[in-house]
Scaffold this active site. Structure first.
Site, PDB file in Angstrom:
ATOM      1  CG  ASN A 282      -0.273  -0.397   2.653  1.00  0.00           C
ATOM      2  OD1 ASN A 282       0.527  -0.816   2.643  1.00  0.00           O
ATOM      3  ND2 ASN A 282      -1.068   0.485   3.427  1.00  0.00           N
TER       4      ASN A 282
ATOM      5  CD  GLU B 248      -1.277   4.757   4.514  1.00  0.00           C
ATOM      6  OE1 GLU B 248      -0.742   5.624   5.407  1.00  0.00           O
ATOM      7  OE2 GLU B 248      -2.108   3.947   4.811  1.00  0.00           O
TER       8      GLU B 248
ATOM      9  CB  CYS C 139      -5.416  -1.080  -1.512  1.00  0.00           C
ATOM     10  SG  CYS C 139      -6.670  -0.441  -0.567  1.00  0.00           S
TER      11      CYS C 139
ATOM     12  CD  GLU D 167      -5.523  -5.662  -1.088  1.00  0.00           C
ATOM     13  OE1 GLU D 167      -4.738  -4.755  -0.959  1.00  0.00           O
ATOM     14  OE2 GLU D 167      -6.510  -5.824  -0.257  1.00  0.00           O
TER      15      GLU D 167
ATOM     16  CB  CYS E  13     -11.153  -2.271   1.017  1.00  0.00           C
ATOM     17  SG  CYS E  13     -10.391  -1.830  -0.458  1.00  0.00           S
TER      18      CYS E  13
ATOM     19  CB  CYS F 175      -9.037  -4.320  -3.071  1.00  0.00           C
ATOM     20  SG  CYS F 175      -7.723  -3.250  -2.743  1.00  0.00           S
TER      21      CYS F 175
END
Ligand code: THU
Length: 163
Positions: free
Chosen positions: A62, A64, A73, A75, A112, A115
């Site tokens: 991930n 940010e 994210c 994934e 999430c 994803c």
């Protein structure tokens, strides 16, 4: 009117030793990738490893950003990178692992909604299911047979055909 139940079945492994060497390798790679996360705001580190049918493993973590929604994210970093580098090559499996700054996560981290939607796009596109391995930095591992299982009643490109 009738009640409709949609259920999810998954395989729960107590630890890596219950899985094949190839599966262990993929999960270990995703766990290693948690250490590559750039997550100074959440302190939540996620790693992903995508196995392609040509044997390549494409990884992600991930990323940010100070403008929070600009981050991505793990994934999606991994799946988008795989599709960008090897367009048209099928995904066989993805391993996703999570860890945190404050303590090691010992239970499966689950993806999430965004994803799940993105992974499903590629599963539908390749017309072949791929496995999803979910874990923390240690402990139990969930094995899910196909992305579709993680997103019931999903919206896919099929809905946009023949409009
Ligand atoms: N995160 C992922 O990388 N994958 C998920 O499926 C859930 C959340 C990241 C995004 C953000 O950097 C941090 O975890 C906290 O939400």
């Amino acid at each position: 009117m009738k009640k409709v139940e949609i259920s999810l079945s998954l395989i729960e492994a107590d630890d890596l030793s219950e899985l094949t060497p190839d599966e262990q390798e993929l999960i270990k790679t995703s766990r290693k990738m948690t250490t590559q996360a750039y997550a100074p705001y959440s302190g939540f580190f996620v790693g992903a490893a995508v196995l392609l049918e040509n044997g390549e493993i494409i990884t992600g973590s991930n990323q940010e950003n100070a403008a929070y929604p600009s981050g991505l994210c793990a994934e999606r970093v991994a799946v988008f990178a795989a599709s960008a580098k090897f367009p048209g090559i099928k995904i066989k499996a993805i391993a996703i692992s999570g860890n945190s700054k404050s303590r090691d996560i010992d239970h499966p981290v689950t993806p999430c909604g965004a994803c799940r939607q993105v992974m499903l796009e590629y599963e539908v596109k390749q017309d072949e299911p791929f496995k999803v391995y979910l874990s923390g930095y240690s402990g139990k591992i969930y094995v899910i047979e196909k992305v579709q299982d993680l997103l019931p009643l999903s919206f896919t490109s099929k809905e946009l055909k023949n409009l």
